[in-house]
Scaffold this active site. Structure first.
Site, PDB file in Angstrom:
ATOM      1  N   HIS A  76       0.803  -1.183   0.042  1.00 44.55           N
ATOM      2  CA  HIS A  76       0.179   0.021  -0.017  1.00 44.55           C
ATOM      3  C   HIS A  76       0.937   1.172   0.056  1.00 44.55           C
ATOM      4  O   HIS A  76       1.783   1.480   0.858  1.00 44.55           O
ATOM      5  CB  HIS A  76      -1.030  -0.153   1.242  1.00 44.55           C
ATOM      6  CG  HIS A  76      -2.125  -0.804   1.155  1.00 44.55           C
ATOM      7  ND1 HIS A  76      -3.369  -0.405   1.449  1.00 44.55           N
ATOM      8  CD2 HIS A  76      -2.122  -2.018   0.378  1.00 44.55           C
ATOM      9  CE1 HIS A  76      -4.334  -1.448   1.094  1.00 44.55           C
ATOM     10  NE2 HIS A  76      -3.513  -2.314   0.419  1.00 44.55           N
ATOM     11  N   PRO A 295      -4.900   0.843  18.427  1.00 42.24           N
ATOM     12  CA  PRO A 295      -4.317   0.262  17.436  1.00 42.24           C
ATOM     13  C   PRO A 295      -4.679   1.251  16.185  1.00 42.24           C
ATOM     14  O   PRO A 295      -4.345   0.905  15.078  1.00 42.24           O
ATOM     15  CB  PRO A 295      -5.627  -0.928  17.103  1.00 42.24           C
ATOM     16  CG  PRO A 295      -6.538  -0.391  17.860  1.00 42.24           C
ATOM     17  CD  PRO A 295      -5.974   0.196  19.091  1.00 42.24           C
ATOM     18  N   TYR A 387       3.516   6.867   9.899  1.00 38.05           N
ATOM     19  CA  TYR A 387       2.706   5.645   9.500  1.00 38.05           C
ATOM     20  C   TYR A 387       3.728   4.438   8.924  1.00 38.05           C
ATOM     21  O   TYR A 387       3.609   3.350   9.167  1.00 38.05           O
ATOM     22  CB  TYR A 387       1.642   5.937   8.454  1.00 38.05           C
ATOM     23  CG  TYR A 387       0.577   5.072   8.111  1.00 38.05           C
ATOM     24  CD1 TYR A 387       0.519   4.076   7.134  1.00 38.05           C
ATOM     25  CD2 TYR A 387      -0.481   4.984   9.041  1.00 38.05           C
ATOM     26  CE1 TYR A 387      -0.433   3.246   7.111  1.00 38.05           C
ATOM     27  CE2 TYR A 387      -1.611   4.116   8.895  1.00 38.05           C
ATOM     28  CZ  TYR A 387      -1.334   2.986   8.136  1.00 38.05           C
ATOM     29  OH  TYR A 387      -2.522   2.113   7.709  1.00 38.05           O
TER      30      TYR A 387
HETATM   31  C1  PHB Z   1      -6.068  -4.130  10.534  1.00 35.38           C
HETATM   32  O1  PHB Z   1      -6.663  -5.057  11.411  1.00 35.38           O
HETATM   33  O2  PHB Z   1      -6.376  -4.445   9.092  1.00 35.38           O
HETATM   34  C2  PHB Z   1      -5.749  -2.663  10.876  1.00 35.38           C
HETATM   35  C3  PHB Z   1      -5.956  -2.269  12.200  1.00 35.38           C
HETATM   36  C4  PHB Z   1      -5.504  -0.876  12.564  1.00 35.38           C
HETATM   37  C5  PHB Z   1      -4.991  -0.097  11.740  1.00 35.38           C
HETATM   38  C6  PHB Z   1      -4.891  -0.371  10.246  1.00 35.38           C
HETATM   39  C7  PHB Z   1      -5.245  -1.728   9.996  1.00 35.38           C
HETATM   40  O3  PHB Z   1      -4.452   1.065  11.865  1.00 35.38           O
END
Ligand code: PHB
Ligand code: APR
Length: 392
Positions: A76, A295, A387
């Site tokens: 990505h 998360p 990020y």
């Molecule tokens: C995911 O579980 O795909 C996921 C979780 C938190 C994020 C991005 C993706 O910030």
């Protein structure tokens, strides 16, 4: 019955941190034992994170456990943020001089690392119980546990506490030697895993007056969606269709989400947590055993990888040259990166979530922060470089 054995490094926990550390050390000729509380099936089925920084990808390639990631992982080069339905693409690759992230499930990483270790002839002791950590303030630490009905003690030079937030290792450190930093957020994520194709290439993080929503994926046919909810949310009030409907609204109502069979639904609480230091004598903490991030910034797995990078370097230097400099520097080096990721995760979480009526001023300020980021290239660059992952 009681058996005794010895190794150089005893690793407690067969999650990403423990498995990756074991792979790095074994590759460098350093003998390890990995013990794990759960069954292999349980460890390999756990549904966790899914966004890999370049550094994490490189460590998996370095140990030779990246074949499936490089085959099936989704590169990505951008991500989208949405404010009240207005979506803005953040060009990660353009803003960071070519860096990108890989979308590949932690579940698969654990499976790949378990297979890699077993294929190399090394074992993982699954289903251990009654794990105890001894001698960490001296020169002869040991890990004791019951495995197959037999009490076993492994003497070692060092113990790597990779046993997660609820593990035994952090608790083996005298409380007066630890400083704990914690922030509990007044919301959680309701997440679903569904057999359906994504309507968009990018992950989409959305702030909406109804709350946060995240559109993510595991593969071209496996979607991973999250919506902000109460920490005590009752899943029975969220039938599958209602989750899809709500996420569509939070993405702005102009994106029709494909629907498919939901194969997992759960609520994840949100906290920031750091233990200082990440070392006590012959015990080193790595990954969730030492820190937890909300998360939103996709940093949990990547921080575990960063810790393991530093720890494996320190242990390798020690066994090759006798120098303890890398081990002595481990906690400070790891924490410097941990706190930067804690800041980023707190910042992303604050900008994108509704903190409820109790913080009206904060909600306005955080909304303005997101509005500013989406209109400022320097601010987007800050988001992008964090990020994709700061350098080790
Ligand atoms: C995911 O579980 O795909 C996921 C979780 C938190 C994020 C991005 C993706 O910030
Ligand atoms: N004895 C042996 N194993 C244990 C013990 C114990 N007393 N306590 C816990 N474990 C095991 C757990 O069963 C788990 O498999 O330690 C492992 C810890 O793995 P994780 O919790 O996945 O932590 P870590 O390896 O640091 O990976 C961090 O996992 O939780 C996610 O979001 C987090 O993506 C991040 C990643």
């Amino acid at each position: 019955m009681h058996t005794q054995s010895a190794t150089k490094v005893a690793i407690v926990g067969a999650g990403p941190a423990g498995l990756l550390l074991g792979a790095l050390l074994e590759q460098r000729g350093i003998d390890t034992v990995i013990i794990e509380r759960q069954t292999r099936a349980h460890v390999e089925a756990r549904l966790r994170a899914g966004v890999l920084e370049q550094g994490t990808q490189n460590l998996l390639r370095e140990v030779g456990a990246a074949e499936r990631m490089d085959r099936d992982g989704l590169v990505h080069t951008s991500v989208e943020l949405a404010l009240d339905g207005e979506r803005v693409k953040i060009d990660l690759q353009g803003l960071t001089g070519g860096k990108a992230v890989m979308v590949y499930g932690q579940t698969q990483i654990v499976q790949d690392l378990v297979a890699h270790r077993l294929a190399s002839g090394r074992d993982i002791l699954f289903e251990v119980s009654d794990t105890t950590i001894d001698g960490i303030s001296g020169a002869s630490p040991s890990v004791s546990f019951v495995h197959g009905g037999v009490r076993k003690t492994v003497s070692c030079d060092y113990i790597a506490g990779c046993d997660g937030f609820h593990g035994a290792c952090r608790g083996a450190i005298p409380a007066e030697k630890l400083t704990v930093f914690e922030k509990i957020y007044p919301f959680a994520w309701l997440g679903i895993l569904a057999h359906c194709a994504p309507p968009a290439e990018d992950l989409i993080y959305a702030r909406h007056e109804r709350g946060f929503g995240l559109y993510s994926m595991r593969s071209p046919v496996l979607a991973r969606h999250y919506i902000q909810c109460r920490p005590d949310e009752n899943l029975a009030e969220w039938p599958d269709e209602k989750v899809f409907d709500e996420l569509e609204l939070r993405l702005g109502g102009r994106t029709t989400l494909p629907r498919g069979e939901v194969i997992d639904k759960s609520v994840t609480p949100m906290r920031s947590f750091v233990t200082e230091p990440m070392r006590y004598g012959r015990l080193f903490l790595a990954g969730d055993a030492a820190h937890i991030v909300p998360p939103t910034g996709a940093k949990g797995l990547n921080l575990a990888a960063g810790d393991v990078h530093y720890l494996s370097e320190g242990l390798t230097d020690f066994y090759r040259t006798g120098s303890e400099a890398g081990l002595d520097a481990y906690s400070d080096r790891a924490l410097a990166r941990v706190w930067k990721a804690q800041r980023f995760s707190w910042w992303m979480t604050s900008m994108l979530h509704d903190f409820g009526p109790g913080d009206a001023f904060g909600n306005r300020v955080y909304r303005a922060e997101l509005d500013y980021v989406l209109s400022s290239q320097p601010a987007m660059t800050t988001l992008a470089e964090n990020y994709v992952g700061l350098p080790y």
